[in-house]
Design a protein around this motif. Structure first.
Motif, mmCIF file in Angstrom:
data_model
loop_
_atom_site.group_PDB
_atom_site.id
_atom_site.type_symbol
_atom_site.label_atom_id
_atom_site.label_comp_id
_atom_site.label_asym_id
_atom_site.label_seq_id
_atom_site.Cartn_x
_atom_site.Cartn_y
_atom_site.Cartn_z
ATOM 1 N N LEU A 143 38.320 50.103 49.122
ATOM 2 C CA LEU A 143 39.310 49.263 48.462
ATOM 3 C C LEU A 143 40.574 50.053 48.164
ATOM 4 O O LEU A 143 41.680 49.518 48.217
ATOM 5 C CB LEU A 143 38.735 48.690 47.170
ATOM 6 C CG LEU A 143 37.565 47.718 47.329
ATOM 7 C CD1 LEU A 143 37.077 47.289 45.952
ATOM 8 C CD2 LEU A 143 37.966 46.514 48.143
ATOM 9 N N GLU A 144 40.422 51.355 47.857
ATOM 10 C CA GLU A 144 41.585 52.155 47.549
ATOM 11 C C GLU A 144 42.540 52.223 48.746
ATOM 12 O O GLU A 144 43.762 52.163 48.606
ATOM 13 C CB GLU A 144 41.166 53.575 47.142
ATOM 14 C CG GLU A 144 40.486 53.660 45.781
ATOM 15 C CD GLU A 144 39.036 53.185 45.815
ATOM 16 O OE1 GLU A 144 38.496 52.957 46.906
ATOM 17 O OE2 GLU A 144 38.455 53.044 44.724
ATOM 18 N N VAL A 190 41.289 41.504 43.157
ATOM 19 C CA VAL A 190 40.431 41.169 42.014
ATOM 20 C C VAL A 190 39.190 42.046 41.988
ATOM 21 O O VAL A 190 38.789 42.551 40.939
ATOM 22 C CB VAL A 190 40.058 39.678 42.046
ATOM 23 C CG1 VAL A 190 39.027 39.359 40.976
ATOM 24 C CG2 VAL A 190 41.302 38.818 41.848
ATOM 25 N N ALA A 191 38.557 42.237 43.147
ATOM 26 C CA ALA A 191 37.371 43.093 43.191
ATOM 27 C C ALA A 191 37.702 44.500 42.713
ATOM 28 O O ALA A 191 36.886 45.148 42.039
ATOM 29 C CB ALA A 191 36.808 43.131 44.612
ATOM 30 N N ASP A 192 38.904 44.964 43.036
ATOM 31 C CA ASP A 192 39.294 46.319 42.653
ATOM 32 C C ASP A 192 39.513 46.436 41.150
ATOM 33 O O ASP A 192 38.935 47.303 40.492
ATOM 34 C CB ASP A 192 40.558 46.724 43.404
ATOM 35 C CG ASP A 192 40.979 48.150 43.075
ATOM 36 O OD1 ASP A 192 40.388 49.074 43.643
ATOM 37 O OD2 ASP A 192 41.879 48.329 42.230
ATOM 38 N N TYR A 193 40.359 45.578 40.559
ATOM 39 C CA TYR A 193 40.655 45.789 39.139
ATOM 40 C C TYR A 193 39.512 45.378 38.231
ATOM 41 O O TYR A 193 39.433 45.830 37.086
ATOM 42 C CB TYR A 193 41.979 45.164 38.725
ATOM 43 C CG TYR A 193 42.072 43.658 38.599
ATOM 44 C CD1 TYR A 193 41.446 42.966 37.568
ATOM 45 C CD2 TYR A 193 42.856 42.931 39.483
ATOM 46 C CE1 TYR A 193 41.570 41.591 37.440
ATOM 47 C CE2 TYR A 193 42.989 41.556 39.360
ATOM 48 C CZ TYR A 193 42.338 40.893 38.336
ATOM 49 O OH TYR A 193 42.459 39.536 38.200
ATOM 50 N N TYR A 211 41.014 29.941 41.406
ATOM 51 C CA TYR A 211 40.228 30.860 40.573
ATOM 52 C C TYR A 211 38.746 30.720 40.913
ATOM 53 O O TYR A 211 38.022 31.716 41.007
ATOM 54 C CB TYR A 211 40.516 30.501 39.118
ATOM 55 C CG TYR A 211 39.903 31.352 38.033
ATOM 56 C CD1 TYR A 211 39.455 32.646 38.248
ATOM 57 C CD2 TYR A 211 39.806 30.835 36.736
ATOM 58 C CE1 TYR A 211 38.920 33.397 37.214
ATOM 59 C CE2 TYR A 211 39.278 31.582 35.695
ATOM 60 C CZ TYR A 211 38.831 32.854 35.937
ATOM 61 O OH TYR A 211 38.299 33.591 34.915
ATOM 62 N N GLY A 212 38.289 29.498 41.133
ATOM 63 C CA GLY A 212 36.893 29.268 41.470
ATOM 64 C C GLY A 212 36.536 29.778 42.847
ATOM 65 O O GLY A 212 35.465 30.355 43.065
ATOM 66 N N GLN A 213 37.427 29.568 43.808
ATOM 67 C CA GLN A 213 37.161 30.034 45.168
ATOM 68 C C GLN A 213 37.109 31.553 45.227
ATOM 69 O O GLN A 213 36.302 32.137 45.956
ATOM 70 C CB GLN A 213 38.238 29.490 46.112
ATOM 71 C CG GLN A 213 37.897 29.613 47.578
ATOM 72 C CD GLN A 213 38.906 28.893 48.458
ATOM 73 O OE1 GLN A 213 39.854 29.488 48.961
ATOM 74 N NE2 GLN A 213 38.711 27.594 48.641
ATOM 75 N N ASN A 214 37.970 32.203 44.433
ATOM 76 C CA ASN A 214 37.999 33.657 44.440
ATOM 77 C C ASN A 214 36.729 34.264 43.862
ATOM 78 O O ASN A 214 36.416 35.431 44.138
ATOM 79 C CB ASN A 214 39.225 34.168 43.672
ATOM 80 C CG ASN A 214 39.368 35.672 43.715
ATOM 81 O OD1 ASN A 214 38.928 36.376 42.813
ATOM 82 N ND2 ASN A 214 39.963 36.177 44.794
ATOM 83 N N GLN A 215 35.975 33.489 43.067
ATOM 84 C CA GLN A 215 34.671 33.984 42.599
ATOM 85 C C GLN A 215 33.825 34.423 43.788
ATOM 86 O O GLN A 215 33.136 35.446 43.740
ATOM 87 C CB GLN A 215 33.914 32.875 41.863
ATOM 88 C CG GLN A 215 34.533 32.360 40.601
ATOM 89 C CD GLN A 215 33.804 31.109 40.117
ATOM 90 O OE1 GLN A 215 33.148 31.131 39.105
ATOM 91 N NE2 GLN A 215 33.913 30.019 40.849
ATOM 92 N N LEU A 216 33.866 33.620 44.846
ATOM 93 C CA LEU A 216 33.103 33.926 46.054
ATOM 94 C C LEU A 216 33.668 35.155 46.757
ATOM 95 O O LEU A 216 32.954 36.140 47.006
ATOM 96 C CB LEU A 216 33.137 32.732 47.011
ATOM 97 C CG LEU A 216 32.564 31.405 46.541
ATOM 98 C CD1 LEU A 216 32.924 30.304 47.528
ATOM 99 C CD2 LEU A 216 31.056 31.501 46.385
ATOM 100 N N PHE A 217 34.959 35.086 47.094
ATOM 101 C CA PHE A 217 35.546 36.098 47.959
ATOM 102 C C PHE A 217 35.555 37.484 47.323
ATOM 103 O O PHE A 217 35.264 38.481 47.991
ATOM 104 C CB PHE A 217 36.976 35.696 48.337
ATOM 105 C CG PHE A 217 37.087 34.388 49.059
ATOM 106 C CD1 PHE A 217 36.011 33.861 49.767
ATOM 107 C CD2 PHE A 217 38.271 33.668 49.053
ATOM 108 C CE1 PHE A 217 36.109 32.649 50.438
ATOM 109 C CE2 PHE A 217 38.389 32.464 49.728
ATOM 110 C CZ PHE A 217 37.306 31.954 50.418
ATOM 111 N N SER A 218 35.902 37.582 46.037
ATOM 112 C CA SER A 218 35.970 38.896 45.407
ATOM 113 C C SER A 218 34.578 39.512 45.267
ATOM 114 O O SER A 218 34.423 40.730 45.384
ATOM 115 C CB SER A 218 36.666 38.810 44.045
ATOM 116 O OG SER A 218 35.994 37.915 43.182
ATOM 117 N N ALA A 278 33.146 42.903 47.585
ATOM 118 C CA ALA A 278 32.578 44.066 46.895
ATOM 119 C C ALA A 278 31.103 44.273 47.235
ATOM 120 O O ALA A 278 30.498 45.234 46.762
ATOM 121 C CB ALA A 278 32.735 43.907 45.390
ATOM 122 N N GLY A 279 30.528 43.365 48.025
ATOM 123 C CA GLY A 279 29.131 43.502 48.422
ATOM 124 C C GLY A 279 28.143 42.917 47.447
ATOM 125 O O GLY A 279 26.938 43.195 47.546
#
Length: 519
Positions: free
Chosen positions: A4-5, A193-196, A215-222, A226-227
């Motif tokens: 991610l970095e 989002v996964a990073d911060y 915001y709800g869709q990003n729950q999935l993707f983030s 991140a695995g």
């Protein structure tokens, strides 16, 4: 797997940005990626299932870029369609399951949907004329069957700026409008989002927000980038959320203020509350009393207050370490976002000077679908002070920036109450009201008045009507005379819009008759 970095080293929308349907390829093939009533899928199994669903869509004879709408409950189909449609060269248009047939008809017509996938009950609720004649209907079961068989197709090679989704806003001001999101918008939002949030492979996210909500869709993707593993939940009561946290050892929970209010009213066993590692909030500011309740109830969870708008996904977040010392702050810009506070002439404000929040950078959406006029109002060339350039989105929100660079919400320009020449922020009144014991939520509205233009009407959600007197006394001691409510009404409940936020439009419609003189 690239770190991610490394991905966060970019300042452009294309570098290190992949098509959004590649997100499942990031996870360990043998680790769980999705769990729920339909069973558990590993990343490898979910990727195979995604390929089959995309193959089915690709075989439906639709033109490249055609819009595929979905009106379904949470589950494997709902979780994978945002990836399957773009993989098939199509554009996904998720429809909130809580909407009614007239709102669905508008979205289908406005988007030019070439297909609608829905549950049987929802499709049966549609009336003649709701569905365009060239929009075939498919039951969710058809998509579910396709995921269990058929020939999969591999990951797409879409360019970063290819349109991937159209998300319709809740329509608080007029009919819903479709926000166009590219592969890069979705991918970089997930990475940021996964990073911060510091998410990892051991994280388990309860997906309680609608997938039709950015915001709800990003729950999935983030979570997937991140695995980690997601657990979609269509909850009926807040207690259902608490049960899921306990049953599935949930570490991450995203919510909006009305949900947090409801969850803090439950009796959480300490051992269940301790399972949560992080709480994230958007869709409205957290009040100081609510922050205090969350910190006390979930002492082991990091709290992330966030601010966003669908036109740019997410703009700011407040690091957990600053929540106790700066509970009213929106924080600073998230990765890939540049946040400027501007005067009407486009110059940058001084510290603590209110101005409009302007979001620049690759998270900015591509505008409103088939609406050049409204696009031109909000999406404009980035101001001279921007290091990104390109297009920026003017939020319409007034904020201020302190000497430390932290941002504070003042109010929306179209929500400001104009009384006797004064501009009054509803937020300031509401925050003062909820500081009184017994007040769960508060909404301040402007009511027409012949003498002053508008006066303040304050609505409280509380069990005891007598709390109005305590609030009136508290406001008189804390706020200037011109901000005092003309009257205070106590309600048993506040209506919510389909995204779970307080429906201020409905409250204004029912409670904005001319105010009576006297408190």
């Amino acid at each position: 797997m690239q770190s991610l970095e490394m991905e966060l080293s970019t300042t452009g929308p294309s570098a290190d940005s992949l098509p959004i349907d590649h997100v499942l390829l990031r996870g360990d093939p043998l680790r769980p990626a999705l769990d729920g009533r339909s069973g558990t899928y590993t990343f490898a199994e979910l990727e195979e299932t995604l390929g089959r669903l995309a193959g089915w869509l690709a075989g439906c004879g639709l033109e490249p870029g055609a819009r595929v709408a979905s009106w379904i409950a949470k589950g494997p189909v709902a979780a994978l369609l945002p990836l399957a449609a773009p993989r098939a060269g199509l554009v996904h248009v998720p429809i909130n399951p809580l909407l009614k047939h007239a709102q669905v008809a508008h979205i289908l017509s406005d988007s030019g949907a070439a297909m609608l996938i829905g549950t049987a009950a929802r499709l049966d609720s549609l009336q003649p004329g709701d569905v365009p004649p060239d929009c075939p209907l498919h039951r969710e079961d058809d998509a579910a069957c396709a995921m269990s068989g058929g020939d999969p197709i591999g990951p797409s090679d879409a360019a970063p700026d290819t349109l991937a989704a159209i998300l319709y806003t809740s329509g608080s001001t007029g009919r819903p409008k479709g926000v166009m999101l590219s592969h890069a918008n979705l991918w970089l939002g997930a990475v940021a989002v996964a990073d911060y949030l510091g998410m990892g492979t051991n994280d388990r996210t309860a997906c309680v927000l609608p997938f039709s909500f950015d915001y709800g869709q990003n729950q999935l993707f983030s979570t997937w980038i991140a695995g980690g593993c997601v657990y979609p939940l269509d909850y009926l009561t807040p207690r259902d959320v608490m049960k899921l946290v306990d049953r599935r050892d949930i570490t991450t929970l995203a919510g909006v203020p009305p949900l947090w209010v409801q969850l803090t009213e439950l009796d959480w066993p300490p051992e269940v509350a301790a399972k949560l590692k992080r709480l994230t909030n958007s869709g409205g500011a957290l009040t100081r009393p609510l922050v205090g309740k969350l910190r006390a109830l979930f002492p082991r969870a990091d709290l992330y207050p966030m601010y966003g708008l669908t036109e740019a996904f997410r703009s700011t977040y407040l690091p957990p370490a600053l929540v106790d010392s700066h509970p009213d702050s929106m924080g600073r810009a998230i990765p890939f976002a540049e946040i400027l506070v501007l005067r009407p002439d486009g110059s940058v404000t001084d510290d603590d000077e209110p101005g409009e929040l302007v979001h620049c950078g690759p998270l900015v959406a591509q505008g409103y679908w088939r609406d050049a006029a409204r696009t031109a109002e909000r999406f404009k060339p980035a101001p001279a002070a921007s290091r990104y350039g390109g297009m920026a989105v003017w939020s319409g929100d007034t904020v201020r920036r302190d000497a430390q660079g932290l941002l504070y919400f003042v109010g929306r320009d179209d929500a400001m109450i104009k009384s006797a020449g004064n501009r009054i922020s509803p937020t300031e009144i509401e925050e003062a009201a909820v500081a009184v014991a017994g007040v769960a939520e508060a909404v301040a509205l402007g009511v027409k008045d012949d003498r002053q233009g508008q006066v303040v009407r304050l609505l409280l959600r509380a069990d005891d009507p007598a709390v109005a007197q305590a609030v009136a006394a508290h406001l008189k001691s804390e706020l200037p005379n011109y901000m005092q409510p003309r009257d205070i009404l106590v309600l048993d409940e506040f209506p919510s819009n389909p995204n779970g936020k307080i429906d201020r439009v409905a409250l204004a419609h029912h409670h904005c008759a001319p105010a009576k003189a006297g408190a």
